[in-house]
Scaffold this motif. Structure first.
Motif, PDB file in Angstrom:
ATOM      1  N   CYS A   1       8.435   4.915  12.551  1.00 37.64           N
ATOM      2  CA  CYS A   1       7.928   3.837  11.680  1.00 37.64           C
ATOM      3  C   CYS A   1       6.471   3.553  11.992  1.00 37.64           C
ATOM      4  N   GLN A   2       6.137   3.448  13.261  1.00 37.05           N
ATOM      5  CA  GLN A   2       4.766   3.142  13.658  1.00 37.05           C
ATOM      6  C   GLN A   2       3.806   4.239  13.199  1.00 37.05           C
ATOM      7  N   ARG A   3       4.206   5.487  13.377  1.00 32.31           N
ATOM      8  CA  ARG A   3       3.351   6.614  12.948  1.00 32.31           C
ATOM      9  C   ARG A   3       3.130   6.601  11.436  1.00 32.31           C
ATOM     10  N   THR A   4       4.146   6.233  10.697  1.00 31.20           N
ATOM     11  CA  THR A   4       4.030   6.179   9.236  1.00 31.20           C
ATOM     12  C   THR A   4       2.989   5.140   8.829  1.00 31.20           C
ATOM     13  N   LEU A   5       2.983   4.002   9.495  1.00 31.09           N
ATOM     14  CA  LEU A   5       1.983   2.971   9.179  1.00 31.09           C
ATOM     15  C   LEU A   5       0.584   3.377   9.609  1.00 31.09           C
ATOM     16  N   GLN A   6       0.468   4.169  10.640  1.00 36.49           N
ATOM     17  CA  GLN A   6      -0.845   4.564  11.147  1.00 36.49           C
ATOM     18  C   GLN A   6      -1.474   5.686  10.330  1.00 36.49           C
ATOM     19  N   ASP A   7      -0.671   6.505   9.684  1.00 38.63           N
ATOM     20  CA  ASP A   7      -1.200   7.631   8.893  1.00 38.63           C
ATOM     21  C   ASP A   7      -1.969   7.157   7.691  1.00 38.63           C
TER      22      ASP A   7
ATOM     23  N   SER B   1       0.837  -1.192   0.000  1.00 34.82           N
ATOM     24  CA  SER B   1       0.000   0.000   0.000  1.00 34.82           C
ATOM     25  C   SER B   1       0.877   1.250   0.000  1.00 34.82           C
ATOM     26  N   ASP B   2       0.234   2.402  -0.130  1.00 37.17           N
ATOM     27  CA  ASP B   2       0.962   3.667  -0.069  1.00 37.17           C
ATOM     28  C   ASP B   2       1.678   3.825   1.265  1.00 37.17           C
ATOM     29  N   ARG B   3       1.022   3.406   2.334  1.00 36.01           N
ATOM     30  CA  ARG B   3       1.656   3.570   3.648  1.00 36.01           C
ATOM     31  C   ARG B   3       2.870   2.665   3.799  1.00 36.01           C
ATOM     32  N   HIS B   4       2.853   1.497   3.176  1.00 33.56           N
ATOM     33  CA  HIS B   4       4.027   0.621   3.222  1.00 33.56           C
ATOM     34  C   HIS B   4       5.162   1.205   2.376  1.00 33.56           C
ATOM     35  N   ALA B   5       4.816   1.808   1.251  1.00 29.12           N
ATOM     36  CA  ALA B   5       5.824   2.476   0.421  1.00 29.12           C
ATOM     37  C   ALA B   5       6.420   3.660   1.179  1.00 29.12           C
ATOM     38  N   ARG B   6       5.571   4.425   1.891  1.00 22.38           N
ATOM     39  CA  ARG B   6       6.075   5.544   2.709  1.00 22.38           C
ATOM     40  C   ARG B   6       6.993   5.024   3.807  1.00 22.38           C
ATOM     41  N   LEU B   7       6.631   3.892   4.404  1.00 21.97           N
ATOM     42  CA  LEU B   7       7.461   3.312   5.448  1.00 21.97           C
ATOM     43  C   LEU B   7       8.843   2.952   4.898  1.00 21.97           C
ATOM     44  N   VAL B   8       8.889   2.314   3.741  1.00 22.19           N
ATOM     45  CA  VAL B   8      10.173   1.948   3.142  1.00 22.19           C
ATOM     46  C   VAL B   8      11.002   3.199   2.858  1.00 22.19           C
ATOM     47  N   ARG B   9      10.388   4.249   2.329  1.00 21.91           N
ATOM     48  CA  ARG B   9      11.121   5.499   2.064  1.00 21.91           C
ATOM     49  C   ARG B   9      11.660   6.099   3.361  1.00 21.91           C
ATOM     50  N   LEU B  10      10.835   6.104   4.408  1.00 22.12           N
ATOM     51  CA  LEU B  10      11.278   6.629   5.703  1.00 22.12           C
ATOM     52  C   LEU B  10      12.465   5.831   6.226  1.00 22.12           C
ATOM     53  N   VAL B  11      12.348   4.516   6.199  1.00 17.53           N
ATOM     54  CA  VAL B  11      13.411   3.664   6.735  1.00 17.53           C
ATOM     55  C   VAL B  11      14.693   3.842   5.921  1.00 17.53           C
TER      56      VAL B  11
END
Length: 121
Positions: A115-121, A3-13
């Motif tokens: 990381c947790q906040r990125t998944l929750q957004d 999902s978009d949130r998983h893609a955002r998580l990978v970019r953040l990490v």
């Protein structure tokens, strides 16, 4: 598909951890998806190991007591001699497992919260 949130998580990490980020895998009750693999890591070995780790992550029992005032577990961190695993729970049978070089542990608490906040957004 991630999902978009998983893609955002990978970019953040990737931005936060750089080359210390080894792998990321998302799991659900029905399967496993590799979200990220550092280029120097062999793909087949990653799939085999990721499946084994995810199987254990699904069955992970929190350390807290069921009636604990802490609430539901959201993430767990395992520090090893040569690596770090972060397990971000998304539901009873779903979540993300991230693997890192051990150097990431220096500022781990703040990193896990991001990381947790990125998944929750």
């Amino acid at each position: 598909m991630a999902s978009d949130r998983h893609a955002r998580l990978v970019r953040l990490v990737q931005a936060e951890a750089g080359d210390a980020f080894r792998t990321g895998a998302r799991y659900t009750a029905s399967g496993l998806e590799v979200l990220y693999r550092r280029n120097d890591l062999p793909e087949q070995r990653l799939r085999e190991r990721s499946q084994s780790i995810v199987d254990r992550a699904r069955d992970h029992e929190p350390l807290r007591e069921p009636d604990s005032p802490f609430g539901d577990v959201r993430a767990s961190v395992e520090l090893y001699e040569d690596g770090v695993l972060i397990h971000l729970r998304e539901g009873p049978q779903s979540g993300v497992v991230l693997a890192f070089e051990v150097g990431i542990a220096q500022n781990l608490a703040g990193f896990v919260v991001k990381c947790q906040r990125t998944l929750q957004d």
